[in-house]
Scaffold this active site. Structure first.
Site, mmCIF file in Angstrom:
data_model
loop_
_atom_site.group_PDB
_atom_site.id
_atom_site.type_symbol
_atom_site.label_atom_id
_atom_site.label_comp_id
_atom_site.label_asym_id
_atom_site.label_seq_id
_atom_site.Cartn_x
_atom_site.Cartn_y
_atom_site.Cartn_z
ATOM 1 C CB SER A 49 40.240 -33.518 -8.845
ATOM 2 O OG SER A 49 39.807 -34.646 -8.107
ATOM 3 C CE LYS A 86 37.935 -32.734 -5.420
ATOM 4 N NZ LYS A 86 37.974 -33.862 -6.363
ATOM 5 C CE1 TYR A 93 41.734 -31.970 -3.780
ATOM 6 C CE2 TYR A 93 41.927 -34.338 -4.141
ATOM 7 C CZ TYR A 93 41.661 -33.064 -4.620
ATOM 8 O OH TYR A 93 41.316 -32.886 -5.936
ATOM 9 C CD GLU A 121 45.093 -27.357 -5.132
ATOM 10 O OE1 GLU A 121 45.770 -27.761 -6.094
ATOM 11 O OE2 GLU A 121 43.970 -27.820 -4.855
ATOM 12 C CE LYS A 138 41.749 -29.784 -7.465
ATOM 13 N NZ LYS A 138 42.556 -31.018 -7.563
ATOM 14 C CB SER A 197 43.634 -38.562 -11.670
ATOM 15 O OG SER A 197 44.840 -37.834 -11.686
#
Length: 391
Positions: free
Chosen positions: A93, A96, A179, A301, A344, A347
């Protein structure tokens, strides 16, 4: 929400202003930095690997303009192939952040507005719930409750469109953070379509080229397969990620620690990038929604720095990943504090990754491992190493 490009222009401009920082490395960067930090990294990472049966890891750090990579263990345990600077890891991820940056770039280029309804950029979604879900909602997981994963039967483009057309929100958009791979995946897809390219081509031509990432791929070329690490699942068997709906956008990047450091360095100091990429990076340095101490930006984040380890563990907890969270929209977008910590996790079935940096301090870290070891262990290890860099 108004569906006008002026709204997004205002957001981007506010983000660009809010992201300005004084580049103040936490410590002088002398030739002995590697000698000083190596024992801390070595002790920390060897313990993580031993405690969690991780066959191999690559750890990268940034201190000012200096980038260092430390390699441990095996990329392919069965053939005793060591991790090297060329080893490719799945970053899950963390991918992203690439999709989010592409969307911010498209906004900076005037190809889309974050306030646009998603259906504006995919006519097949017209008349669905996505007439009322904005691109910003998709990018921040606040569209109304899209799930973490697609259902198993969603395996191709046709099934993906069918799923989105039938989907019904559980919450009013902008009220809950849930999420979701389908959420950010669709955002990345629509960003690419606004640029008139397939997603993989858009990433290659815009981000990988713009950031100088020569060893980063969605689809690993045959010539690089020798460098592609095997991941190891819970049973200790070698695995690699399987294809899935919108996988490239949500979890499909494979890269080296060295390339991830280049990506983070550009996020820390984008001044050498072309203007639209600078604006895109700026848009990822502010929060659009707040959930507790976590500020959700585009991909990343954010937290006020200094932050306690407990705050970071809570922000990266399983509850944040698996359960709906009440959230507050921030208008205008804003940073959590003058100094911010950005991170961030990522996995796949056989890999675990973590990237974190403090732009105003000029420091950052990348942890790449070929086992999906627990997220709290990644946070604690990175926190230990970053704390040592600040001393």
């Amino acid at each position: 929400m108004k569906n006008s490009r002026s709204v997004t222009s205002t957001l981007i401009a506010a983000a660009y202003v809010c992201s300005a920082f004084s580049f103040l490395p936490a410590r002088a960067v002398g030739q002995d930095i590697e000698r000083e930090i190596a024992p801390v990294i070595d002790k920390t990472i060897r313990a993580v690997m031993s405690d969690n049966s991780v066959p191999g890891m690559a750890v990268g750090i940034i201190v000012g303009e200096r980038q260092l990579v430390f390699n441990y263990g095996f990329a392919d345990r069965e053939n005793a192939a060591p991790v090297t600077d060329d080893t490719l890891f799945e970053i899950g991820s963390v991918s992203k952040t690439f999709a989010a940056t592409l969307g911010a770039y498209a906004a900076a280029e005037g190809k889309l507005a974050l306030s646009d309804p998603a259906s504006r950029h995919m006519p097949a979604l017209a008349g669905s719930a996505f007439d009322r879900v904005s691109l910003l909602d998709l990018a921040t997981y606040t569209g109304g409750g899209l799930p973490l994963q697609f259902p198993d039967e969603v395996i191709d483009d046709t099934a993906t469109i069918r799923y989105f057309r039938a989907w019904r929100p559980e919450f009013r958009s902008g009220t809950h953070r849930v999420y979701s791979n389908p959420s950010i995946g669709l955002f990345g897809q629509l960003a690419a379509e606004s640029l008139g390219q397939p997603y993989v081509e858009a990433i290659q031509d815009t981000l990988l080229s713009g950031f100088g990432l020569a060893k980063t791929y969605i689809h690993v070329p045959e010539a690089e397969m020798k460098n592609y690490a095997f991941g190891y699942n819970k049973a200790g068997k070698p695995v690699r990620v399987n294809p899935g709906a919108l996988d490239a956008q949500a979890y499909g990047v494979k890269t080296t620690a060295r390339d991830m450091l280049r990506f983070i360095q550009a996020n820390i100091d984008p001044s050498r990038l072309e203007l639209s990429l600078q604006k895109a990076i700026a848009a990822t340095k502010v929060g659009y929604y707040r959930t507790g101490d976590t500020y959700q930006s585009l991909g990343w984040e954010l937290y006020a720095w200094p932050a306690t380890i407990d705050v970071l563990l809570q922000g990266n907890s399983s509850d944040m990943a698996l359960k709906p969270q009440l959230t507050t929209r921030l208008e205008p977008p804003q940073k959590p504090a003058e100094e911010v910590f950005m991170n961030k996790t990522g996995s796949t079935g056989g890999f675990g990754a973590y990237a974190a940096f403090i732009p105003g301090r000029g420091i950052g870290i990348v942890l790449l491992g070929n086992r999906n070891f627990p997220v709290p262990e990644r946070i604690k290890a990175a926190y230990t190493i970053l704390s040592a860099l600040e001393k």
